[in-house]
Design a protein around this motif. Structure first.
Motif, short mmCIF file in Angstrom:
data_model
loop_
_atom_site.label_atom_id
_atom_site.label_comp_id
_atom_site.label_asym_id
_atom_site.label_seq_id
_atom_site.Cartn_x
_atom_site.Cartn_y
_atom_site.Cartn_z
N UNK A 169 -2.16 7.85 13.97
CA UNK A 169 -3.69 7.39 13.48
C UNK A 169 -3.52 7.50 11.99
N UNK A 170 -3.80 7.09 11.00
CA UNK A 170 -3.36 6.84 9.97
C UNK A 170 -4.90 6.92 9.70
N UNK A 171 -5.90 6.40 9.86
CA UNK A 171 -7.17 6.41 9.54
C UNK A 171 -7.35 7.90 9.83
N UNK A 182 1.63 3.39 5.97
CA UNK A 182 2.43 1.55 5.59
C UNK A 182 1.80 0.95 6.57
N UNK A 183 2.21 -0.72 5.71
CA UNK A 183 1.51 -1.21 6.19
C UNK A 183 2.11 -1.72 7.56
N UNK A 184 3.26 -1.53 8.41
CA UNK A 184 3.98 -2.01 8.86
C UNK A 184 4.53 -1.13 9.84
N UNK A 232 4.09 5.09 9.45
CA UNK A 232 4.21 6.16 8.44
C UNK A 232 3.15 6.12 7.74
N UNK A 233 3.24 7.37 6.37
CA UNK A 233 2.01 7.28 5.90
C UNK A 233 2.90 8.30 4.89
#
Length: 174
Positions: free
Chosen positions: A108-110, A140-142, A145-146
């Motif tokens: 969960x990048x957010x 990462x947009x795809x 990953x950070x």
């Protein structure tokens, strides 16, 4: 020949040495997010005639609105001819800062990006690098990953900061 317009456009991932080199030539640099569409958008907004990404995509607005390798190659060869330059000597004029790009798997990048501990890690690394380099972190947009980019004139400093930041962020992720 005035084809640069108001300057050059490059993504946030482009090397800091580019900023340094262009400033010595009094050429303005416009930064944009990663992606050809953002390069072109910024070029149009800033009236920039040349833009590109670290990956090698180059847009030359007077010829095309997309990254075109053949066009870039022909324009480069024409510039060499016009300037009377020898390609063998161009490599010695531009020293890049050492860079290291690391990825951390994040589900969960957010949540991570909003974590106060995460912000503290980034702020401390930025403080240490101030005037000597930079840290740039983006999701990462795809992929889940950070991406952590660290660059500095001093390779040892770059490696030390990168290792520390990756370790600290990894501990936050669990």
């Amino acid at each position: 020949k005035g084809l640069l317009g108001s300057g050059l456009t490059a993504t946030v991932m482009s090397n800091l040495a580019l900023d340094e080199h262009l400033s010595h030539e009094n050429i303005k640099l416009f930064r944009c997010p990663v992606g050809d569409r953002y390069v072109l958008k910024t070029m149009v907004e800033e009236n920039s005639g040349l833009g590109g990404e670290q990956s090698g995509h180059v847009i030359i607005k007077s010829y095309t609105s997309t990254g075109d390798g053949l066009c870039t190659g022909f324009v480069f060869l024409k510039a060499l001819s016009d300037l009377g330059e020898d390609i063998r000597y161009l490599v010695d004029r531009f020293d890049r800062y050492p860079q290291i790009l690391r990825n951390i798997v994040v589900h969960d990048k957010k949540i991570l990006l909003e974590n106060p501990g995460f912000m503290s890690i980034v702020e401390e690394a930025s403080r240490i690098l101030e005037g000597k380099g930079r840290i740039f972190i983006r999701p990462s947009g795809t992929e889940p990953l950070i991406r952590i980019l660290v660059e500095a004139k001093d390779r040892n400093l770059m490696e030390s900061i990168s290792e520390s930041v990756v370790k600290e962020i990894s501990s936050l992720v669990g």
